[in-house]
Motif scaffolding. Sequence first.
Motif, PDB file in Angstrom:
ATOM      1  N   ILE A  74       0.857  -1.193   0.000  1.00  0.00           N
ATOM      2  CA  ILE A  74       0.000   0.000   0.000  1.00  0.00           C
ATOM      3  C   ILE A  74       0.895   1.245   0.000  1.00  0.00           C
ATOM      4  CG2 ILE A  74      -1.689   1.343   1.344  1.00  0.00           C
ATOM      5  CD1 ILE A  74      -2.780  -1.381   2.403  1.00  0.00           C
ATOM      6  N   THR A  75       1.892   1.239   0.889  1.00  0.00           N
ATOM      7  CA  THR A  75       2.811   2.389   0.950  1.00  0.00           C
ATOM      8  C   THR A  75       3.487   2.582  -0.403  1.00  0.00           C
ATOM      9  OG1 THR A  75       3.202   1.807   3.244  1.00  0.00           O
ATOM     10  CG2 THR A  75       4.760   3.348   2.268  1.00  0.00           C
ATOM     11  N   GLY A  76       3.881   1.480  -1.014  1.00  0.00           N
ATOM     12  CA  GLY A  76       4.566   1.558  -2.307  1.00  0.00           C
ATOM     13  C   GLY A  76       3.704   2.205  -3.378  1.00  0.00           C
ATOM     14  N   MET A  77       2.420   1.836  -3.404  1.00  0.00           N
ATOM     15  CA  MET A  77       1.536   2.424  -4.417  1.00  0.00           C
ATOM     16  C   MET A  77       1.411   3.931  -4.200  1.00  0.00           C
ATOM     17  SD  MET A  77      -2.410   1.589  -5.524  1.00  0.00           S
ATOM     18  CE  MET A  77      -3.205   2.001  -3.998  1.00  0.00           C
ATOM     19  N   PHE A  78       1.136   4.317  -2.948  1.00  0.00           N
ATOM     20  CA  PHE A  78       0.936   5.744  -2.664  1.00  0.00           C
ATOM     21  C   PHE A  78       2.225   6.552  -2.868  1.00  0.00           C
ATOM     22  CE2 PHE A  78      -2.949   4.223  -0.790  1.00  0.00           C
ATOM     23  CZ  PHE A  78      -3.832   5.286  -0.893  1.00  0.00           C
ATOM     24  N   GLN A  88       6.123  -0.335 -16.857  1.00  0.00           N
ATOM     25  CA  GLN A  88       7.100   0.508 -16.149  1.00  0.00           C
ATOM     26  C   GLN A  88       6.495   1.848 -15.721  1.00  0.00           C
ATOM     27  OE1 GLN A  88      10.487   0.034 -15.059  1.00  0.00           O
ATOM     28  NE2 GLN A  88       9.504  -1.965 -15.162  1.00  0.00           N
ATOM     29  N   ARG A  89       5.341   1.742 -15.028  1.00  0.00           N
ATOM     30  CA  ARG A  89       4.650   2.961 -14.620  1.00  0.00           C
ATOM     31  C   ARG A  89       4.311   2.946 -13.140  1.00  0.00           C
ATOM     32  NH1 ARG A  89       0.279   3.332 -19.543  1.00  0.00           N
ATOM     33  NH2 ARG A  89       1.764   3.959 -21.126  1.00  0.00           N
ATOM     34  N   ALA A  90       4.334   4.128 -12.564  1.00  0.00           N
ATOM     35  CA  ALA A  90       3.777   4.290 -11.219  1.00  0.00           C
ATOM     36  C   ALA A  90       2.260   4.278 -11.344  1.00  0.00           C
ATOM     37  CB  ALA A  90       4.250   5.606 -10.631  1.00  0.00           C
ATOM     38  N   VAL A  91       1.586   4.072 -10.233  1.00  0.00           N
ATOM     39  CA  VAL A  91       0.116   4.000 -10.209  1.00  0.00           C
ATOM     40  C   VAL A  91      -0.352   5.037  -9.197  1.00  0.00           C
ATOM     41  CG1 VAL A  91      -1.824   2.513  -9.635  1.00  0.00           C
ATOM     42  CG2 VAL A  91       0.139   1.568 -10.881  1.00  0.00           C
ATOM     43  N   LEU A  92      -0.650   6.224  -9.690  1.00  0.00           N
ATOM     44  CA  LEU A  92      -0.838   7.329  -8.743  1.00  0.00           C
ATOM     45  C   LEU A  92      -2.168   8.061  -8.897  1.00  0.00           C
ATOM     46  CD1 LEU A  92       2.778   8.759  -8.475  1.00  0.00           C
ATOM     47  CD2 LEU A  92       1.354   7.872  -6.624  1.00  0.00           C
ATOM     48  N   HIS A  93      -3.232   7.317  -9.189  1.00  0.00           N
ATOM     49  CA  HIS A  93      -4.536   7.995  -9.233  1.00  0.00           C
ATOM     50  C   HIS A  93      -4.844   8.654  -7.883  1.00  0.00           C
ATOM     51  CE1 HIS A  93      -5.014   3.693  -8.412  1.00  0.00           C
ATOM     52  NE2 HIS A  93      -5.936   4.037  -7.541  1.00  0.00           N
ATOM     53  N   THR A  94      -4.237   8.130  -6.819  1.00  0.00           N
ATOM     54  CA  THR A  94      -4.482   8.719  -5.493  1.00  0.00           C
ATOM     55  C   THR A  94      -3.909  10.143  -5.409  1.00  0.00           C
ATOM     56  OG1 THR A  94      -2.507   7.562  -4.754  1.00  0.00           O
ATOM     57  CG2 THR A  94      -4.618   6.526  -4.248  1.00  0.00           C
ATOM     58  N   ARG A  97      -6.319  13.132  -5.937  1.00  0.00           N
ATOM     59  CA  ARG A  97      -7.199  13.646  -4.888  1.00  0.00           C
ATOM     60  C   ARG A  97      -6.385  14.043  -3.648  1.00  0.00           C
ATOM     61  NH1 ARG A  97      -9.297   7.739  -6.324  1.00  0.00           N
ATOM     62  NH2 ARG A  97      -8.286   6.556  -4.702  1.00  0.00           N
ATOM     63  N   SER A  98      -5.086  14.263  -3.849  1.00  0.00           N
ATOM     64  CA  SER A  98      -4.231  14.646  -2.723  1.00  0.00           C
ATOM     65  C   SER A  98      -4.461  16.113  -2.377  1.00  0.00           C
ATOM     66  CB  SER A  98      -2.765  14.435  -3.109  1.00  0.00           C
ATOM     67  OG  SER A  98      -2.448  15.267  -4.201  1.00  0.00           O
ATOM     68  N   LYS A  99      -3.854  16.546  -1.271  1.00  0.00           N
ATOM     69  CA  LYS A  99      -3.941  17.960  -0.874  1.00  0.00           C
ATOM     70  C   LYS A  99      -2.779  18.730  -1.527  1.00  0.00           C
ATOM     71  CE  LYS A  99      -7.489  17.264   1.775  1.00  0.00           C
ATOM     72  NZ  LYS A  99      -8.728  17.285   1.013  1.00  0.00           N
ATOM     73  N   ALA A 100      -3.021  20.025  -1.786  1.00  0.00           N
ATOM     74  CA  ALA A 100      -2.016  20.842  -2.476  1.00  0.00           C
ATOM     75  C   ALA A 100      -0.687  20.853  -1.730  1.00  0.00           C
ATOM     76  CB  ALA A 100      -2.551  22.256  -2.651  1.00  0.00           C
ATOM     77  N   SER A 101      -0.749  20.689  -0.404  1.00  0.00           N
ATOM     78  CA  SER A 101       0.477  20.776   0.405  1.00  0.00           C
ATOM     79  C   SER A 101       1.327  19.493   0.346  1.00  0.00           C
ATOM     80  CB  SER A 101       0.096  21.050   1.852  1.00  0.00           C
ATOM     81  OG  SER A 101      -0.832  20.052   2.262  1.00  0.00           O
ATOM     82  N   GLN A 102       0.784  18.415  -0.246  1.00  0.00           N
ATOM     83  CA  GLN A 102       1.524  17.152  -0.259  1.00  0.00           C
ATOM     84  C   GLN A 102       2.617  17.156  -1.344  1.00  0.00           C
ATOM     85  OE1 GLN A 102      -2.485  14.715   0.069  1.00  0.00           O
ATOM     86  NE2 GLN A 102      -0.772  13.278   0.110  1.00  0.00           N
ATOM     87  N   THR A 103       3.587  16.289  -1.148  1.00  0.00           N
ATOM     88  CA  THR A 103       4.591  16.064  -2.196  1.00  0.00           C
ATOM     89  C   THR A 103       4.494  14.598  -2.593  1.00  0.00           C
ATOM     90  OG1 THR A 103       6.071  17.711  -1.257  1.00  0.00           O
ATOM     91  CG2 THR A 103       7.073  16.088  -2.713  1.00  0.00           C
ATOM     92  N   ILE A 104       4.194  14.361  -3.852  1.00  0.00           N
ATOM     93  CA  ILE A 104       4.107  12.977  -4.342  1.00  0.00           C
ATOM     94  C   ILE A 104       4.927  12.912  -5.626  1.00  0.00           C
ATOM     95  CG2 ILE A 104       2.559  11.131  -5.128  1.00  0.00           C
ATOM     96  CD1 ILE A 104       0.317  12.599  -3.528  1.00  0.00           C
ATOM     97  N   ASP A 296      -8.534   7.148   0.983  1.00  0.00           N
ATOM     98  CA  ASP A 296      -7.085   6.911   0.823  1.00  0.00           C
ATOM     99  C   ASP A 296      -6.391   6.945   2.183  1.00  0.00           C
ATOM    100  OD1 ASP A 296      -7.509   6.852  -1.908  1.00  0.00           O
ATOM    101  OD2 ASP A 296      -6.778   8.895  -2.249  1.00  0.00           O
ATOM    102  N   GLN A 297      -6.772   7.927   2.994  1.00  0.00           N
ATOM    103  CA  GLN A 297      -6.161   8.060   4.322  1.00  0.00           C
ATOM    104  C   GLN A 297      -6.484   6.833   5.171  1.00  0.00           C
ATOM    105  OE1 GLN A 297      -4.169  10.736   3.422  1.00  0.00           O
ATOM    106  NE2 GLN A 297      -4.357  11.253   5.578  1.00  0.00           N
ATOM    107  N   HIS A 298      -7.756   6.466   5.142  1.00  0.00           N
ATOM    108  CA  HIS A 298      -8.198   5.302   5.910  1.00  0.00           C
ATOM    109  C   HIS A 298      -7.417   4.053   5.477  1.00  0.00           C
ATOM    110  CE1 HIS A 298     -10.924   2.299   7.666  1.00  0.00           C
ATOM    111  NE2 HIS A 298     -10.964   1.737   6.474  1.00  0.00           N
ATOM    112  N   PHE A 299      -7.298   3.878   4.169  1.00  0.00           N
ATOM    113  CA  PHE A 299      -6.630   2.684   3.623  1.00  0.00           C
ATOM    114  C   PHE A 299      -5.158   2.630   4.058  1.00  0.00           C
ATOM    115  CE2 PHE A 299      -5.041   0.517  -0.489  1.00  0.00           C
ATOM    116  CZ  PHE A 299      -5.346  -0.748  -0.018  1.00  0.00           C
ATOM    117  N   GLN A 300      -4.547   3.813   4.117  1.00  0.00           N
ATOM    118  CA  GLN A 300      -3.129   3.837   4.492  1.00  0.00           C
ATOM    119  C   GLN A 300      -2.914   3.718   5.997  1.00  0.00           C
ATOM    120  OE1 GLN A 300      -0.575   6.852   2.108  1.00  0.00           O
ATOM    121  NE2 GLN A 300      -2.656   7.602   1.996  1.00  0.00           N
ATOM    122  N   GLN A 301      -3.890   4.238   6.762  1.00  0.00           N
ATOM    123  CA  GLN A 301      -3.621   4.371   8.194  1.00  0.00           C
ATOM    124  C   GLN A 301      -4.296   3.337   9.092  1.00  0.00           C
ATOM    125  OE1 GLN A 301      -4.695   8.460   8.826  1.00  0.00           O
ATOM    126  NE2 GLN A 301      -3.004   9.192   7.555  1.00  0.00           N
TER     127      GLN A 301
END
Length: 544
Positions: A74-78, A88-94, A97-104, A296-301
Amino acid sequence: MTQLTQSATWQQLATHTTALPHMRELFENNDQRFNAMHLKSCGLLLDYSKNRVNEETLALLFKLANEAQLTDKITGMFSGDIINNTEQRAVLHTALRSKASQTIKAEGQNIVPEVQQTLAKMAEFVEQVQSGQWTGYTGKAITDIVSIGIGGSFLGPKIVTQALRPYWKDLNCHFVANVDATSICEKLKGLNAETTLFVMSSKSFGTQETLTNTLSAKEWFLAQGASQQDVAKHFVAVTSNVTKATEFGMDANNIFPMWDWVGGRYSLWSAIGLPIALVIGMDNFKALLSGAFDMDQHFQQAPLEQNMPVIMGMLSVLYSNFHGAQSHVILTYDHYLRGLPAYFQQLDMESNGKSVTLNGTAVDYSTGPVIWGGEGTNGQHAYHQLLHQGTALIPADFIMPLQSHNPLGEHHNQLASNCFGQTQALMQGRTYEEALAEMSSSKLDDTQKQLIAKHKVMAGNKPSNTLLMDKLTPQTLGALIALYEHRTFVQGVIWQINSFDQWGVELGKVLGNDVLDRIGADHDAQALDCSSNSLINLYRQGQI
Ligand SMILES: O=P(O)(O)OC[C@H]1O[C@H](O)[C@H](O)[C@@H](O)[C@@H]1O
């Protein structure tokens, strides 16, 4: 045997599941079962107590999940790991819907700024169209959106738009996907070119159906009296192929970006969701994203034992691999959600319809079941018969909002009672003795009563989940869809497959193009198998 099926936990599950008592007994012996087996998160309540599980089953399932290193996966996907290994692609649909302050990061680059820029561009466009500031070639405001796309560039926007009908503003929305001309011809009937805006959605800008439909839409548009220069006012695109879209005549300013790290069936959160935003407004679109973000938060935490997508995913593994279930039914008790089974079908079956593991080893266990379903109560008068008394085991998900957008008389009480009554009937069934007792006052003779009682027996012990929400809103819908996305991922992790490629679909496209060439050739087809040759040649003749 693969390592998975050889593992001690897998073997234990296989033995354990055969020894579990009937669910009726599990309920009779534990009046706290609902308390122990439900959870609430992100505006959703999951009751999973009507499943063939006890504490030991669940413990074994979570053990299996731990052995598959689910938490790390799960951590790897996010985090943008290249988990789609064949492309050879990341999977980052999450990230959408992230917050502007995040770094992904995808391939070392922070992608959050471009996600936010695209949302801002969408907001500006939506505002212009909804306010009437954006006008067509004769100066009139837009009244109708026609979305052209297929697969992931179609079904998500269509189903979400349909589901959120109570949130529509003033624009009408229509969807065209199938290359069958009937689809576009029927949609264009009654539309006015002066007030129609076409949104062409194609990540690749190379999908046959979408290109053909867009060209036909453009021809129709020009035939109504518009000129080539007017195209830019009536055609916008969502694509990662800007060059092709501009060649088509779209204004570069009206092209909304897509990225390789978003898979088609996970893309409604991107600009592919533009038709949704145009219809329900940007605030509601953002609420949809926010609901998905919460999930997403629930799934990760959340710990695995209290994690909704994990529980649902592991239950699906249980039925697919230890009870021989070949299909899974989604039953929505809400007319607005009538399209959701088809959407979850695409999501799950295109993701988990795989036969080799990530490293190419053939699996020796079932992967993705057939996903199907429909809206309640309609199905109760049709295929529910097979759910209750057929020989196949078909786990079911019942989905229902507690409050209706259309409270009218007794309708919602009846809807709810049917929903709950079905889960009860599936679980408890009806014994021979009960069936006989029900006929005690009948005038039939004993032999007839005994015969009919045999036909009325329902084995019960049929599993179901019930998912409730207060009301269907953009927020709860976002959480619900993200729940199923993550449920799909969980299963893929256990099965060690790549849930994010779709090579089977790709082959169909290649062969389809080859057949098209043979249909248009100046000679009959000869080089293929005799069935394909004959079908093509019959088509060329135009009669059987
Ligand atoms: O968005 P496009 O490039 O037009 O692709 C549309 C669809 O094409 C294929 O069928 C893929 O399997 C889908 O996942 C994709 O959503």
